[in-house]
Motif scaffolding. Structure first.
Motif, mmCIF file in Angstrom:
data_model
loop_
_atom_site.group_PDB
_atom_site.id
_atom_site.type_symbol
_atom_site.label_atom_id
_atom_site.label_comp_id
_atom_site.label_asym_id
_atom_site.label_seq_id
_atom_site.Cartn_x
_atom_site.Cartn_y
_atom_site.Cartn_z
ATOM 1 N N PRO A 144 -0.126 -5.835 -2.077
ATOM 2 C CA PRO A 144 -0.136 -4.949 -0.698
ATOM 3 C C PRO A 144 0.745 -3.857 -0.690
ATOM 4 C CG PRO A 144 -0.884 -7.198 -0.236
ATOM 5 C CD PRO A 144 -0.259 -7.112 -1.697
ATOM 6 N N ASP A 145 2.269 -4.393 -0.884
ATOM 7 C CA ASP A 145 3.197 -3.242 -0.515
ATOM 8 C C ASP A 145 3.351 -1.771 -1.682
ATOM 9 O OD1 ASP A 145 4.066 -4.318 -3.012
ATOM 10 O OD2 ASP A 145 5.982 -5.338 -2.384
ATOM 11 N N GLN A 146 2.378 -2.236 -2.269
ATOM 12 C CA GLN A 146 2.171 -0.924 -3.354
ATOM 13 C C GLN A 146 0.732 0.079 -2.897
ATOM 14 O OE1 GLN A 146 1.767 -3.715 -6.813
ATOM 15 N NE2 GLN A 146 3.304 -2.407 -7.806
ATOM 16 N N LEU A 147 0.234 -0.462 -1.829
ATOM 17 C CA LEU A 147 -0.877 0.209 -1.497
ATOM 18 C C LEU A 147 -0.877 1.098 -0.248
ATOM 19 C CD1 LEU A 147 -3.466 -2.944 -1.953
ATOM 20 C CD2 LEU A 147 -3.252 -0.567 -3.356
ATOM 21 N N SER A 148 -1.632 2.045 0.212
ATOM 22 C CA SER A 148 -1.435 2.627 1.491
ATOM 23 C C SER A 148 -2.192 2.042 2.584
ATOM 24 C CB SER A 148 -2.030 3.923 1.289
ATOM 25 O OG SER A 148 -3.345 4.090 1.023
ATOM 26 N N GLY A 149 -1.886 2.501 3.561
ATOM 27 C CA GLY A 149 -2.789 1.557 4.816
ATOM 28 C C GLY A 149 -4.362 1.715 4.631
ATOM 29 N N SER A 173 -7.989 10.768 9.906
ATOM 30 C CA SER A 173 -8.893 10.913 8.883
ATOM 31 C C SER A 173 -9.116 9.642 8.118
ATOM 32 C CB SER A 173 -8.563 12.114 8.099
ATOM 33 O OG SER A 173 -7.280 11.832 7.162
ATOM 34 N N THR A 174 -8.086 8.896 7.610
ATOM 35 C CA THR A 174 -8.082 7.611 7.254
ATOM 36 C C THR A 174 -8.969 6.688 7.765
ATOM 37 O OG1 THR A 174 -6.035 7.847 6.243
ATOM 38 C CG2 THR A 174 -6.889 5.982 6.003
ATOM 39 N N ALA A 175 -8.759 6.632 9.342
ATOM 40 C CA ALA A 175 -9.586 5.879 10.096
ATOM 41 C C ALA A 175 -11.052 6.265 10.030
ATOM 42 C CB ALA A 175 -9.146 6.067 11.607
ATOM 43 N N LEU A 176 -11.439 7.583 10.139
ATOM 44 C CA LEU A 176 -12.787 7.736 9.942
ATOM 45 C C LEU A 176 -13.380 7.326 8.673
ATOM 46 C CD1 LEU A 176 -12.782 11.221 11.680
ATOM 47 C CD2 LEU A 176 -13.892 9.204 12.304
#
Ligand code: ADP
Ligand code: MG
Length: 234
Positions: A142-147, A178-181
């Motif tokens: 997880p700490d290597q991934l974006s939200g 935009s990530t949320a959408l």
């Protein structure tokens, strides 16, 4: 038949002599394979309602049926078993296990269920990682991934046991617009692909416009949003 039926549902929280009327008698139904949003400001009762539907916390009074089961009377162990079989969860802060890879996070719920052979488990995890658009990140922690990537892993994990219902409490609250959408779009795609019902909550009217059915919570009261109201936010 409706997947969720709530009738005159009430939830009071009692701390000492103080009673908070979080949900004040609400009625609603949720159809199978639908895409539903509960919207409302902070403190309006969204989490309370989702926690009741998810059998995490029983209502004070009223009737609540999920997948044809009266869940109001389930004891602690029966509720846990019911959740394991019927419901997936997605959380605002992702709730991934930090020491496990994306692959292992998605695999985790299957290890809890005896019926999966190692081979069928591998195929199932792989297909969900692919469906969630995250297969190329399978070996990352997880700490290597974006939200946004973390929430894709969480969505894959919620679906891996093939529940009929996925509950997502403000799944986009820690993501940019935009990530949320894109996460909401992913959930809708998976609904179309697997027929899973997705119920999510948000305090963001722009996100709510992505749902087919929107319920508005205000001070523990619920009303169904009209199409005109939704369009006025678009
Ligand atoms: P939302 O998710 O829309 O922000 P909540 O469902 O968390 O709203 O909260 C609804 C109301 O119930 C709020 O007034 C909140 O303070 C209260 N509440 C929530 N959980 C508890 C609890 N465990 N004990 C006491 N009051 C609570
Ligand atoms: Mg909440």
């Amino acid at each position: 038949m409706s997947l969720v039926i709530a009738e005159n549902l009430v939830k009071d929280y009692r701390t000492g002599d103080v009673v908070v009327h979080a949900i004040r008698g609400v009625d609603f139904t949720i159809d199978p394979a639908s895409f539903v949003c509960f919207v409302g400001p902070s403190g309006s009762g969204k989490s309370t309602l989702l926690n009741m539907i998810g059998c995490l916390d029983p209502p004070t009074t009223g009737r609540l049926s999920v997948s044809g089961t009266d869940v109001t009377t389930l004891g602690h162990h029966a509720a846990a078993a019911f959740r394991g079989e019927h419901i997936g969860f997605v959380f605002q802060d992702f709730n991934l296990v930090p020491v496990l890879t994306a692959y292992e996070n998605v695999e985790y719920p299957l290890i809890m269920v005896q019926k999966w052979s190692p081979q069928s488990r591998r195929e199932r995890v792989q297909s969900l990682l692919t469906a969630a658009g995250i297969a190329d990140q399978a070996d990352k922690r997880p700490d290597q991934l974006s939200g946004g990537q973390k929430q894709r892993v969480a969505v894959a994990r919620a679906l891996v046991t093939n529940p009929k219902l996925v509950l997502a409490d403000e799944p986009t609250a820690n993501l940019d617009r935009s990530t949320a959408l894109r996460i909401i779009e992913l959930m809708r795609q998976l609904r179309d692909e697997f027929g899973t019902t997705f119920v999510f909550s948000t305090h963001d009217p722009k996100i709510m416009a992505e749902a087919e059915v929107t319920f508005v919570l205000e001070d523990g009261h619920l009303r169904r949003q009209t199409r005109e109201e939704v369009e006025s936010h678009e």
